[in-house]
Design a protein around this motif. Structure first.
Motif, PDB file in Angstrom:
ATOM      1  N   THR A 157       2.671   1.821  -0.862  1.00 38.06           N
ATOM      2  CA  THR A 157       3.303   0.577  -1.309  1.00 38.06           C
ATOM      3  C   THR A 157       2.791   0.196  -2.691  1.00 38.06           C
ATOM      4  OG1 THR A 157       3.484  -0.162   0.978  1.00 38.06           O
ATOM      5  CG2 THR A 157       3.671  -1.850  -0.718  1.00 38.06           C
ATOM      6  N   LEU A 212      11.205   4.709  -1.219  1.00 36.30           N
ATOM      7  CA  LEU A 212      11.060   3.387  -0.613  1.00 36.30           C
ATOM      8  C   LEU A 212      11.664   3.371   0.793  1.00 36.30           C
ATOM      9  CD1 LEU A 212      10.125   0.451  -0.997  1.00 36.30           C
ATOM     10  CD2 LEU A 212      12.374  -0.031  -1.984  1.00 36.30           C
ATOM     11  N   ALA A 213      12.793   4.043   0.958  1.00 34.82           N
ATOM     12  CA  ALA A 213      13.409   4.137   2.287  1.00 34.82           C
ATOM     13  C   ALA A 213      12.501   4.893   3.259  1.00 34.82           C
ATOM     14  CB  ALA A 213      14.765   4.823   2.188  1.00 34.82           C
ATOM     15  N   TYR A 264       9.914   2.461   4.371  1.00 42.99           N
ATOM     16  CA  TYR A 264      10.455   1.518   5.352  1.00 42.99           C
ATOM     17  C   TYR A 264      10.652   2.174   6.719  1.00 42.99           C
ATOM     18  CZ  TYR A 264      11.382  -2.005   1.737  1.00 42.99           C
ATOM     19  OH  TYR A 264      11.253  -2.946   0.745  1.00 42.99           O
ATOM     20  N   GLN A 276       7.422   2.386   8.411  1.00 41.80           N
ATOM     21  CA  GLN A 276       7.011   1.045   8.845  1.00 41.80           C
ATOM     22  C   GLN A 276       7.943   0.486   9.913  1.00 41.80           C
ATOM     23  OE1 GLN A 276       7.039  -1.053   5.088  1.00 41.80           O
ATOM     24  NE2 GLN A 276       4.884  -0.567   4.683  1.00 41.80           N
ATOM     25  N   GLU A 277       8.932   1.279  10.292  1.00 40.95           N
ATOM     26  CA  GLU A 277       9.935   0.915  11.297  1.00 40.95           C
ATOM     27  C   GLU A 277      10.758  -0.305  10.897  1.00 40.95           C
ATOM     28  OE1 GLU A 277       8.050   0.710  15.126  1.00 40.95           O
ATOM     29  OE2 GLU A 277       7.503   2.836  15.068  1.00 40.95           O
ATOM     30  N   GLU A 278      11.032  -0.430   9.614  1.00 38.15           N
ATOM     31  CA  GLU A 278      11.906  -1.473   9.084  1.00 38.15           C
ATOM     32  C   GLU A 278      13.223  -0.789   8.690  1.00 38.15           C
ATOM     33  OE1 GLU A 278      10.056  -3.816   6.064  1.00 38.15           O
ATOM     34  OE2 GLU A 278       8.166  -3.952   7.170  1.00 38.15           O
ATOM     35  N   LYS A 317      15.914  -2.440   6.169  1.00 44.14           N
ATOM     36  CA  LYS A 317      15.520  -2.327   4.762  1.00 44.14           C
ATOM     37  C   LYS A 317      15.678  -0.889   4.270  1.00 44.14           C
ATOM     38  CE  LYS A 317      12.207  -6.135   4.542  1.00 44.14           C
ATOM     39  NZ  LYS A 317      10.800  -6.470   4.278  1.00 44.14           N
ATOM     40  N   ALA A 318      15.384   0.085   5.146  1.00 44.22           N
ATOM     41  CA  ALA A 318      15.541   1.487   4.775  1.00 44.22           C
ATOM     42  C   ALA A 318      17.001   1.797   4.479  1.00 44.22           C
ATOM     43  CB  ALA A 318      15.015   2.391   5.894  1.00 44.22           C
ATOM     44  N   SER A 337      17.931   0.379   1.113  1.00 42.63           N
ATOM     45  CA  SER A 337      17.361   1.175   0.032  1.00 42.63           C
ATOM     46  C   SER A 337      18.135   2.474  -0.169  1.00 42.63           C
ATOM     47  CB  SER A 337      15.891   1.465   0.322  1.00 42.63           C
ATOM     48  OG  SER A 337      15.295   2.094  -0.773  1.00 42.63           O
TER      49      SER A 337
END
Length: 107
Positions: free
Chosen positions: A59, A81-82, A85, A88-90, A93-94, A97
């Motif tokens: 990050t 960035l994806a 994400y 991070q299990e987001e 957002k992935a 991106s």
């Protein structure tokens, strides 16, 4: 009786005035050409840090890349960035991106 060897027959005499020839120097093997990398060190670091699951440091590396921002954020930036994400299990957002990466790539 053992046979004596005449020194004058088998030995080569080098005169002190004559230069001693140097042994031939082998040529070094050809070098591989090193490609010029257009990516910044922060992108390389972020990719490595994601590979070893150092998410917080990845990050930070991406944040430095964003601050560097010479020509704006690249498609590769958004793909990395994806990946961050996703790890991070987001997932929402992935997806955003990746959509931004595809938009940049199609320009």
């Amino acid at each position: 009786l053992p046979k004596l060897i005449d020194v004058n027959e088998s030995a080569t005499v080098v005169q002190p005035d004559e230069p001693v020839p140097a042994p031939p120097v082998p040529e070094p093997p050809p070098r591989e050409t090193i490609p010029v990398c257009s990516r910044s060190i922060y992108m390389e670091a972020a990719k490595f840090l994601l590979d070893v699951y150092a998410l917080q440091f990845a990050t930070r590396a991406l944040a430095h890349e964003m601050l560097l921002g010479e020509i704006g954020l690249s498609c590769e930036y958004h793909v990395i960035l994806a990946r961050l994400y996703i790890l991070q299990e987001e997932f929402a957002k992935a997806e955003e991106s990746l959509a931004e990466a595809s938009r940049i790539d199609h320009k």
